[in-house]
Design a protein around this motif. Structure first.
Motif, PDB file in Angstrom:
ATOM      1  N   THR A 150      -7.971   2.651  -7.407  1.00  0.00           N
ATOM      2  CA  THR A 150      -6.749   3.370  -7.786  1.00  0.00           C
ATOM      3  C   THR A 150      -6.995   4.873  -7.822  1.00  0.00           C
ATOM      4  O   THR A 150      -6.163   5.686  -7.360  1.00  0.00           O
ATOM      5  CB  THR A 150      -6.277   2.876  -9.160  1.00  0.00           C
ATOM      6  OG1 THR A 150      -6.051   1.469  -9.096  1.00  0.00           O
ATOM      7  CG2 THR A 150      -4.983   3.553  -9.564  1.00  0.00           C
ATOM      8  N   GLN A 151      -8.148   5.262  -8.385  1.00  0.00           N
ATOM      9  CA  GLN A 151      -8.483   6.683  -8.417  1.00  0.00           C
ATOM     10  C   GLN A 151      -8.630   7.248  -7.010  1.00  0.00           C
ATOM     11  O   GLN A 151      -8.166   8.361  -6.713  1.00  0.00           O
ATOM     12  CB  GLN A 151      -9.769   6.884  -9.213  1.00  0.00           C
ATOM     13  CG  GLN A 151      -9.632   6.600 -10.700  1.00  0.00           C
ATOM     14  CD  GLN A 151     -10.959   6.658 -11.417  1.00  0.00           C
ATOM     15  OE1 GLN A 151     -11.998   6.923 -10.803  1.00  0.00           O
ATOM     16  NE2 GLN A 151     -10.938   6.408 -12.735  1.00  0.00           N
ATOM     17  N   ASN A 152      -9.271   6.442  -6.133  1.00  0.00           N
ATOM     18  CA  ASN A 152      -9.416   6.891  -4.738  1.00  0.00           C
ATOM     19  C   ASN A 152      -8.056   7.053  -4.069  1.00  0.00           C
ATOM     20  O   ASN A 152      -7.837   7.981  -3.269  1.00  0.00           O
ATOM     21  CB  ASN A 152     -10.273   5.914  -3.962  1.00  0.00           C
ATOM     22  CG  ASN A 152     -11.726   5.954  -4.391  1.00  0.00           C
ATOM     23  OD1 ASN A 152     -12.187   6.951  -4.946  1.00  0.00           O
ATOM     24  ND2 ASN A 152     -12.446   4.862  -4.150  1.00  0.00           N
ATOM     25  N   THR A 183      -3.949  10.558  -1.831  1.00  0.00           N
ATOM     26  CA  THR A 183      -2.556  11.015  -1.808  1.00  0.00           C
ATOM     27  C   THR A 183      -2.483  12.513  -2.081  1.00  0.00           C
ATOM     28  O   THR A 183      -1.762  13.270  -1.409  1.00  0.00           O
ATOM     29  CB  THR A 183      -1.752  10.248  -2.868  1.00  0.00           C
ATOM     30  OG1 THR A 183      -1.847   8.859  -2.589  1.00  0.00           O
ATOM     31  CG2 THR A 183      -0.287  10.651  -2.826  1.00  0.00           C
ATOM     32  N   THR A 184      -3.270  12.937  -3.082  1.00  0.00           N
ATOM     33  CA  THR A 184      -3.294  14.364  -3.416  1.00  0.00           C
ATOM     34  C   THR A 184      -3.852  15.183  -2.265  1.00  0.00           C
ATOM     35  O   THR A 184      -3.333  16.259  -1.908  1.00  0.00           O
ATOM     36  CB  THR A 184      -4.150  14.590  -4.673  1.00  0.00           C
ATOM     37  OG1 THR A 184      -3.593  13.825  -5.744  1.00  0.00           O
ATOM     38  CG2 THR A 184      -4.159  16.058  -5.056  1.00  0.00           C
ATOM     39  N   LYS A 195      -4.318   5.080   6.199  1.00  0.00           N
ATOM     40  CA  LYS A 195      -5.261   5.023   5.085  1.00  0.00           C
ATOM     41  C   LYS A 195      -4.613   4.407   3.849  1.00  0.00           C
ATOM     42  O   LYS A 195      -5.208   3.605   3.139  1.00  0.00           O
ATOM     43  CB  LYS A 195      -5.758   6.431   4.762  1.00  0.00           C
ATOM     44  CG  LYS A 195      -6.673   7.021   5.830  1.00  0.00           C
ATOM     45  CD  LYS A 195      -7.184   8.394   5.418  1.00  0.00           C
ATOM     46  CE  LYS A 195      -8.123   8.968   6.481  1.00  0.00           C
ATOM     47  NZ  LYS A 195      -8.642  10.302   6.087  1.00  0.00           N
ATOM     48  N   ILE A 196      -3.355   4.839   3.619  1.00  0.00           N
ATOM     49  CA  ILE A 196      -2.665   4.306   2.438  1.00  0.00           C
ATOM     50  C   ILE A 196      -2.457   2.800   2.572  1.00  0.00           C
ATOM     51  O   ILE A 196      -2.608   2.038   1.603  1.00  0.00           O
ATOM     52  CB  ILE A 196      -1.321   5.035   2.233  1.00  0.00           C
ATOM     53  CG1 ILE A 196      -1.581   6.497   1.838  1.00  0.00           C
ATOM     54  CG2 ILE A 196      -0.479   4.331   1.175  1.00  0.00           C
ATOM     55  CD1 ILE A 196      -0.317   7.340   1.764  1.00  0.00           C
ATOM     56  N   SER A 197      -2.123   2.355   3.789  1.00  0.00           N
ATOM     57  CA  SER A 197      -1.927   0.919   4.010  1.00  0.00           C
ATOM     58  C   SER A 197      -3.218   0.150   3.751  1.00  0.00           C
ATOM     59  O   SER A 197      -3.216  -0.927   3.122  1.00  0.00           O
ATOM     60  CB  SER A 197      -1.445   0.669   5.446  1.00  0.00           C
ATOM     61  OG  SER A 197      -0.187   1.278   5.661  1.00  0.00           O
TER      62      SER A 197
END
Length: 511
Positions: free
Chosen positions: A272-274, A279-280, A295-297
């Motif tokens: 989750t932190q990654n 995202t940031t 990457k998000i997927s």
């Protein structure tokens, strides 16, 4: 991860395998398990020395698709019709109905620990263990423990031993070795246990065939089965001594599961932190939408996988906690039953009871009052009459004895002894005495003036008195000083000799 729940039963069996006339059916004992239509009853008849066609045999083998064997049948006979006596149990067909399964499980619960071998039969023309049989095996193992598997022998029917059949199976790679390896691997996977079950390939029609290969294989496998039956001790349930170990294993597994859950949760937080960092970073560096989406997927898929794994871990943790609670309850029940198991039938103990005079006896015990035993292995015998306060027969103590003198009575007695009395002797004393004596003397004389005529003569008479003293012996008296006493009629006198004691009720275990 495979879960296993072990229930422990300490069942005081009431003499299983009892015939209608009260006689115990002989050992060894063989229980045949299997589905309908695979030759289970035919095999049973052949082992009893009957013809494979079933005529005039104990078990009917006219199986039809819409029929189902539902009863449990006991038969005793000689091995292959001419050998030593044994007991054979034919069970309901597996897979017919839930009623059959319940009846079979009930039978195993009551009689399993009187059985030497469980012959689990399969159709040799089929490959693999069916789901129905897997379910039944799991329920049996759940009921009586994994030790049950060490008394199981696999039997494959419809397995001809003629030369052509042997050649065909060898060419297909599905010979007897392959068959046993396949089924043993399935059992190991089901129960997570390292075990190798023995296997047999008895063809019920071998004796009617005109093939020497068939005859030799039949003799080989039936001899192996008889050897296993006679060398295998009766099946034993998991005892109380194993419960603590099983409970500790479950606790260890639960502890490992909790550690895995904690690690998985930490991995989820890291992912989750990654995801937040990615995202940031994407916003700061204006990464292309297509690259970010990929990457998000991927990260989302990882998160979904981790979430799914955590959900499964939570479910398994809940189930394991429930299993431990159930096992703890069974363990408590087992411990409460242990005193009854540790005191053998025929044991005699002192018992006060809740009230004096009319005790409420615990279950399985009877007063030692000389009355007939009403149930159990000692039925119709008399309990020892050692409770009634009777001068000759009741209120007795217990003492050790040899096998030839047990259950016999002894009257009261005093140990043989003697009393020594010493008498030093005695004397008698007499102070002495005298006796007076008067003597009259007649003097014969011719003096007629003072004479008398006595005895034809004249004599002069006068008195002359004499006295005589006698001797005496000094006699004195004495006594020995011996006195005789008797026990008073107080608290220490009675009709028997006994030590200090307290009265209790003698009771004997009969069940």
């Amino acid at each position: 991860m495979m879960r296993e729940v072990i229930f422990v039963f300490l069942i005081p069996l009431s003499l299983p395998f009892i015939q209608a006339n009260g006689e115990v059916q002989p050992e060894p004992r063989l229980v045949i398990l299997g589905a309908g239509g695979i030759g289970k009853s035919t095999l049973a008849n052949v082992l009893l020395g009957c013809s494979p066609d079933g005529q005039d045999c104990p078990f009917e083998n006219d199986y039809e698709e819409d029929t189902c064997r539902k009863e449990i049948t006991f038969e005793t006979g000689k091995w292959l019709g001419t050998g030593d006596p044994f007991t054979l149990v034919n069970t309901p067909d597996i897979g017919c109905s839930d009623g059959n399964k319940d009846e079979l499980l009930s039978f195993l619960k009551s009689n399993a620990n009187s059985t030497n071998i469980f012959l689990l039969t399969f159709n040799g023309e089929q490959d693999g263990i069916t789901d129905t049989k897997k379910e039944l095996l799991r329920e049996i193992v759940t009921l009586v423990g994994k030790n049950f598997l060490r008394h199981v022998v696999l039997e494959f029917t419809h397995w001809p031993h003629d030369h052509d059949s042997e050649i065909k199976r060898a060419s297909d790679g599905k010979d007897e070795t392959w068959k046993l390896q396949t089924y043993n691997q399935a059992v190991r996977d089901m129960f997570d246990i390292n075990i190798v079950l023995g296997g047999l390939f008895i063809d019920s029609n071998a004796l009617t065939a005109k093939d020497e290969w068939e005859h030799a294989a039949f003799k080989r496998d039936t001899s192996n089965l008889w050897e296993k039956m006679t060398n295998q001790r009766s099946f034993q349930f998991i005892g109380a001594e194993n419960v603590a170990g099983e409970l500790q294993d479950l606790k260890d597994k639960l502890s490992k599961l909790r550690k895995d859950y904690a690690k998985t949760k930490q991995d989820l937080e890291t992912v989750t932190q990654n995801l937040e960092l990615v995202t940031t970073d994407a916003k700061l560096h204006q990464i292309s939408i297509s690259s970010d989406d990929a990457k998000i997927s991927k990260i989302s898929a990882d998160v979904a996988n981790v979430n799914e794994h955590v959900t499964k871990q939570n479910s398994m943790l809940t189930d394991m906690t429930t299993d431990v609670g159930g096992l703890r309850s069974d363990f408590t029940k087992t411990l409460s039953e242990l005193p009854k198991q540790l005191m053998p039938i025929g044991s005699i103990i002192g018992w006060r009871g809740p009230t004096l005079g009319k005790p409420f006896l615990p279950e399985g015990w009877q007063l030692c009052d000389g009355k007939k035993i009403t149930s159990g292995p000692l039925k119709d015998q008399l309990t020892p009459a050692i409770n009634n306060i009777d001068r000759n027969f009741g209120g007795k103590f217990l003492r050790g004895a040899t096998d030839f003198k047990e259950w016999t009575y002894q009257g009261q007695m005093i140990h043989q002894h003697k009393h020594d009395i010493y008498d030093p002797g005695h004397t008698h004393a007499d102070s002495g005495h005298t006796h007076g004596y008067q003597d009259e003397v007649v003097n014969y004389s011719a003096d007629q003036d003072a004479r008398i005529f006595l005895n034809g003569n004249w004599a002069k008479y006068y008195n002359n008195f004499k006295s005589t003293d006698t001797a005496y012996s000094p006699i004195s008296s004495s006594k020995t000083g011996i006195t005789e006493t008797e026990v008073s009629s107080g608290d220490y006198a009675g009709m028997e000799a006994r030590p200090k004691n307290m009265a209790v009720h003698w009771i004997m275990r009969i069940l």
